[in-house]
Every structure is written in C-alpha cells, then in structure tokens.
Design a protein around this motif. Structure first.
Motif, PDB file in Angstrom:
ATOM      1  N   THR A  81       0.812  -1.208   0.000  1.00  0.00           N
ATOM      2  CA  THR A  81       0.000   0.000   0.000  1.00  0.00           C
ATOM      3  C   THR A  81       0.852   1.267   0.000  1.00  0.00           C
ATOM      4  OG1 THR A  81      -1.758  -1.173   1.165  1.00  0.00           O
ATOM      5  CG2 THR A  81      -1.859   1.217   1.189  1.00  0.00           C
ATOM      6  N   GLY A 114      -4.798  -4.148   3.893  1.00  0.00           N
ATOM      7  CA  GLY A 114      -5.246  -2.810   4.231  1.00  0.00           C
ATOM      8  C   GLY A 114      -6.482  -2.408   3.441  1.00  0.00           C
ATOM      9  N   GLU A 116      -6.838   1.118   2.323  1.00  0.00           N
ATOM     10  CA  GLU A 116      -6.625   2.470   1.823  1.00  0.00           C
ATOM     11  C   GLU A 116      -6.477   2.553   0.312  1.00  0.00           C
ATOM     12  OE1 GLU A 116      -6.035   6.665   1.942  1.00  0.00           O
ATOM     13  OE2 GLU A 116      -6.992   5.223   3.277  1.00  0.00           O
ATOM     14  N   TYR A 194     -11.860  -5.568   5.840  1.00  0.00           N
ATOM     15  CA  TYR A 194     -11.702  -5.097   7.217  1.00  0.00           C
ATOM     16  C   TYR A 194     -11.444  -6.271   8.165  1.00  0.00           C
ATOM     17  CZ  TYR A 194     -12.617  -0.147   6.528  1.00  0.00           C
ATOM     18  OH  TYR A 194     -12.508   1.178   6.151  1.00  0.00           O
ATOM     19  N   LEU A 197      -7.885  -6.916   7.771  1.00  0.00           N
ATOM     20  CA  LEU A 197      -7.132  -5.874   8.457  1.00  0.00           C
ATOM     21  C   LEU A 197      -6.939  -6.233   9.928  1.00  0.00           C
ATOM     22  CD1 LEU A 197      -5.910  -2.992   8.709  1.00  0.00           C
ATOM     23  CD2 LEU A 197      -8.241  -2.171   9.110  1.00  0.00           C
ATOM     24  N   ASP A 282       1.933   1.489   8.585  1.00  0.00           N
ATOM     25  CA  ASP A 282       1.126   2.710   8.558  1.00  0.00           C
ATOM     26  C   ASP A 282      -0.284   2.446   8.044  1.00  0.00           C
ATOM     27  OD1 ASP A 282       3.235   4.176   9.534  1.00  0.00           O
ATOM     28  OD2 ASP A 282       3.767   5.090   7.612  1.00  0.00           O
ATOM     29  N   TYR A 283      -0.451   1.387   7.260  1.00  0.00           N
ATOM     30  CA  TYR A 283      -1.756   1.089   6.655  1.00  0.00           C
ATOM     31  C   TYR A 283      -2.444  -0.107   7.305  1.00  0.00           C
ATOM     32  CZ  TYR A 283       0.046   4.417   3.376  1.00  0.00           C
ATOM     33  OH  TYR A 283       0.570   5.568   2.831  1.00  0.00           O
ATOM     34  N   GLU A 287      -3.906   2.260  10.355  1.00  0.00           N
ATOM     35  CA  GLU A 287      -5.315   2.462  10.000  1.00  0.00           C
ATOM     36  C   GLU A 287      -6.177   2.464  11.258  1.00  0.00           C
ATOM     37  OE1 GLU A 287      -8.698   3.112   7.708  1.00  0.00           O
ATOM     38  OE2 GLU A 287      -6.608   3.112   7.008  1.00  0.00           O
ATOM     39  N   GLN A 306       2.958   0.271  15.436  1.00  0.00           N
ATOM     40  CA  GLN A 306       3.241   1.024  14.208  1.00  0.00           C
ATOM     41  C   GLN A 306       4.602   1.707  14.305  1.00  0.00           C
ATOM     42  OE1 GLN A 306       0.486   4.230  13.540  1.00  0.00           O
ATOM     43  NE2 GLN A 306       1.406   4.852  11.598  1.00  0.00           N
TER      44      GLN A 306
END
Length: 337
Positions: A81, A114, A116, A194, A197, A282-283, A287, A306
């Motif tokens: 991502t 992710g 995004e 999700y 995720l 970060d993603y 998130e 993170q």
C-alpha cells in the motif's frame, strides 16, 4: 482479457503464475530492479505443493514499455500500500487503444492488505475493485516465489468498490478459479477486507519479534485486535467474523510445507527480513490508529506497534531483532524507545 500484474512479488507472482499455469496466455508482469531482471532473464518460478512451475511471461519495468494499453486489459495492483500512490500515478494516465486513459476505462483490482488503496484509486480510476487476499506466499529470491496453500493456493474475495459486483468481477473470478485460487464474488468486499485488516494487526508483532506463538505473543495479538474491533464498532464499520473467515477457507486452504522448507513469515516479516526499506504498518496498525483518533477511541497498542515497525525499517533491523518480552515492555511503556 489481458492481466497486467503491477507488483510481481509474492502475491502478484503467485496470481500471475497460477493464471499462466491454468492456460491464460495473456499475463504481463510488472517489476523493478533485480526482480525485473530475474523475471526477464530466467522467467517466473512458482514453487507449490504440486511442484515447481516456471513461466516465461512478458515482463516490463513500467507502463511506458507496453505502449498503449488494450481495451480488454485488467490491472491487478499488487504492490504494498505504501507504493500505491506512485503506481496509480504511473498507470492511470496511460492511453488505451480506441481512446481514453486507463483511469477512465480499465478495471483496477486492489489485491493488497489494508483498506486504503481502493480509496486512493477511486480518486482517479472509475472502475475499482477490492480483493481480500488470503494467500500464504513468500518471496524466496528474485524470480522465485513460493505458495504453500493446499489444495488451493489462496482465497481472493473480489467485488466492486465500495460495494456491488458485476460481469468483470465474475470474469476475473472465473479465470482465477481455473488456477487453483478460490475467488468468491461478493457485494461487500470491504467487509472481508476489514476482517483481514484485523488479522493483519499481528504482522508488526511477527516482524519485530519474529514469532507469533506462545502465550505472551498471542496475548499481545489479542490486545491489538481488541483495539481494532473497538475502533471499527465506534466507526460503524462492518467486518466478517472469525467464524465466517474460517468457514470460507475450510477444506480449501491449509499450510503445507514442502521440500523441507518451513513457511516464511507474513508480508511485514518478509519486508524486514529482505531489507525492503519500507513496511505496511502505517496502513495496518496505522489504520486503526487513524480511526481511533477520528472516533475518540484510544489505540495505545497499535500506536506503539506502528512506531516500532517503522523504527525497525529506519534502523535496518532484520525480522525478529527484538524479543517478545522486550516488545511487550515497549508496548506497555507507551513509546517505542
């Protein structure tokens, strides 16, 4: 349809290789650096429980090498991502035979962890599809990827973004399923993404500590996931349950080591292990941190995971450089150092 696999690493390589093995003659791989050179010179070797398969497929290092794209092209975005924005900027403006651009005419499938990339893509691409990737794949070395799922290599839920399905999704799914990849077409693909995720919140733990076993590590995984579930509840975001996920994969995908080789770690573990220079935290954990800040839910565990994953990249640490005990202590201290 011609499939253009943007990011022919572990996941992209397995998808492209399985399509080719199933007899789909129109597959183009996109790679950079040593991976591009290996694919160009030696072909793509996909190691699976049913044997190694080498495919001599067209490979390019960018969109300019292809010239105008075809009207029947399907773009499969399989980069991490953090590399999506650059890939979308490179491929979106490319002209398509008969007029128009890729962003205006061609379907783009986000085969990534992710949630995004679909949103990033929809800013410019008019036809965006989400793909939830459950595919145990490893980048072994340039030109070689390994898929240890059996009897199927993976499960790839696919649907339109933000919701719905159509004939393109069904046609892509049909091609994937010929190549030992389950590909359910769903109207709610983001609900599955999700759910993935939440599972991927453990990636940073595995990458930094090297393990996802034992009471201490599993307790930390549970804490990270609990924060994720609280955040999604506050945001009103639906996700498939763990029971749904297990039922979907039952009797379809199991890890099956072969050639005496243990399964490598997940995508974040692999990023640290091969010194990729970036990581997806970060993603993934980020998130959850983002949604937590938007909806007023504290996410201290994911905040530190993170930070620690990014710290490992900056300092060039290999996977597993920190013990689980030290990782837990850092998390409980509320800061990476």
């Amino acid at each position: 349809m011609r499939y253009i696999i943007i990011g022919a690493g572990a996941v992209g390589g397995v998808i492209g290789g399985r399509l080719a093995q199933a007899g789909h003659g129109d597959v183009v791989l996109v790679a950079r650096g040593r991976q591009y050179e290996a694919l160009r010179d030696k072909g793509l070797r996909v190691e699976t429980p049913d044997g190694p398969h080498t495919h001599q497929l067209p490979v390019v290092d960018g969109p300019e090498a292809l010239g105008p794209l075809r009207a029947d092209d399907v773009l499969i975005l399989a980069v991490k991502t953090q590399d999506s924005a650059a890939a979308l900027a490179a491929w979106g403006p490319r002209p398509v035979e008969g007029g128009g651009t890729a962003a205006g005419r061609l379907p783009l499938v986000c085969a990534q962890n992710g949630v995004e990339s679909e949103r990033l893509a929809l800013r410019t691409f008019q036809r965006v599809y989400g793909m939830c990737v459950w595919l145990p794949a490893t980048f072994v070395e340039p030109g070689v990827v390994r898929a240890q799922g059996a009897p199927l290599s993976g499960m790839l839920h696919i649907g339109r973004y933000p919701s719905g399905s159509d004939e393109t999704a069904r046609a892509v799914a049909a091609d994937l399923e010929k190549g030992l990849l389950a590909a359910p077409v769903v109207d709610d693909v983001m609900r599955w993404k999700y759910a993935k995720l939440l599972a991927n919140l453990a990636n940073a733990i595995e990458a930094v500590s090297g393990v996802l076993a034992g009471d201490e590590a599993l307790a930390l995984v549970g804490r990270a996931r609990a924060e994720g579930e609280a955040v999604l509840a506050a945001a009103g975001i639906a996700y498939a349950s763990q029971d749904e996920e297990k039922a979907a994969r039952a009797d379809k995908i199991r890890f099956e080591p072969f050639d005496g080789a243990p399964r490598g770690g997940g995508s974040s573990w692999q990023s640290l292990q091969r010194g990729a220079g970036s990581i997806e935290a970060d993603y993934l954990n980020g998130e959850i941190a983002l949604l937590g800040r938007l909806y007023g839910v504290a996410t201290p565990v994911n905040d530190v995971l993170q930070e620690l994953a990014n710290e490992a990249v900056r300092e060039g640490r290999p996977a597993g450089a920190m013990s689980v005990g030290e990782l837990v202590a850092r998390v409980d201290g509320g800061h990476p150092g």
